[in-house]
Motif scaffolding. Structure first.
Motif: not given
Length: 216
Positions: A16-24, A135-151
């Motif tokens: 969940f946390t990696n896509p928010i930063n280093k794997d955004n 898979s759920l957590i990975d999907g949510l993490g990548n969606g959150a990383g994407y969403g953070l940049i949009l916001i």
């Protein structure tokens, strides 16, 4: 036999946390940039798009992970598209029912979630080889990383382009040149090129604090 992980192990939390930063997905993997340019003029539609993509990414990954062993390889892309399209239609109908004005602002971009490369990428790269919960957590993490940049992009574009946030005036009217002040909204911020510039600045700042990203 796949080894079971505790529901909230360090490995699961990293999904969940990696896509928010280093794997955004936007600033590191350069995916989903088109919608970052198109729906970030205002903060409200950007947040709705971010939430919509997060829900679709998370649940499509979970569903397809659950049925991965029953999908013939020759039709797996078709099955993925059917699952993603069904979730997108559900999200679109909910928006039309409960947030019609935002749905109109997003226009065709909600439907285009079906073709978002982040969603299909995470299904192919992760969900088809892992259990439903990771898979759920990975999907949510990548969606959150994407969403953070949009916001973040939408925050600066609406603030400096319109002087508002969520449609509410935040820059005092007395500051504007027409009222004897010193400020004027920058129309460049509401044009698509500025979204790309803001994303570029975010990438520059992110890599300044994470030197390991320079090699990616």
């Amino acid at each position: 036999m796949e080894e079971k992980e505790p529901m909230f192990s360090a490995k699961i939390l990293k999904l969940f946390t990696n896509p928010i930063n280093k794997d955004n997905p936007i600033t590191v993997l350069m995916l989903g940039i088109c919608s970052a340019l198109a729906v970030t003029v205002k903060l409200e539609p950007a947040m709705v798009m971010a939430l919509s993509v997060t829900i679709v990414t998370g649940f499509s990954s979970c569903i397809l992970s659950s049925i991965r062993n029953t999908i013939p390889n020759r039709i797996r892309i078709i099955v993925q598209l059917v699952v993603v399209a069904a979730l997108v239609i559900l999200v679109d109908q909910i928006l039309r029912a409960f947030a019609y004005d935002v749905s109109k602002q997003l226009s065709v971009f909600v439907g285009l979630i079906i073709t978002n490369c982040i969603i299909m990428g995470r299904i192919e790269a992760f969900a088809l080889g892992n259990r439903p919960w990771p898979s759920l957590i990975d999907g949510l993490g990548n969606g959150a990383g994407y969403g953070l940049i949009l916001i973040v992009v939408a925050f600066f574009r609406e603030l400096f382009g319109s002087g508002t946030l969520f449609g509410l005036q935040v820059i005092p009217e007395s500051w504007y040149i027409g009222n004897g002040g010193f400020y004027e909204n920058n129309g460049l911020f509401i044009l698509p090129p500025m979204a790309l510039i803001v994303v570029g600045l975010i990438i520059w700042i992110q890599r300044s604090f994470n030197k390991q990203l320079i090699e990616k």
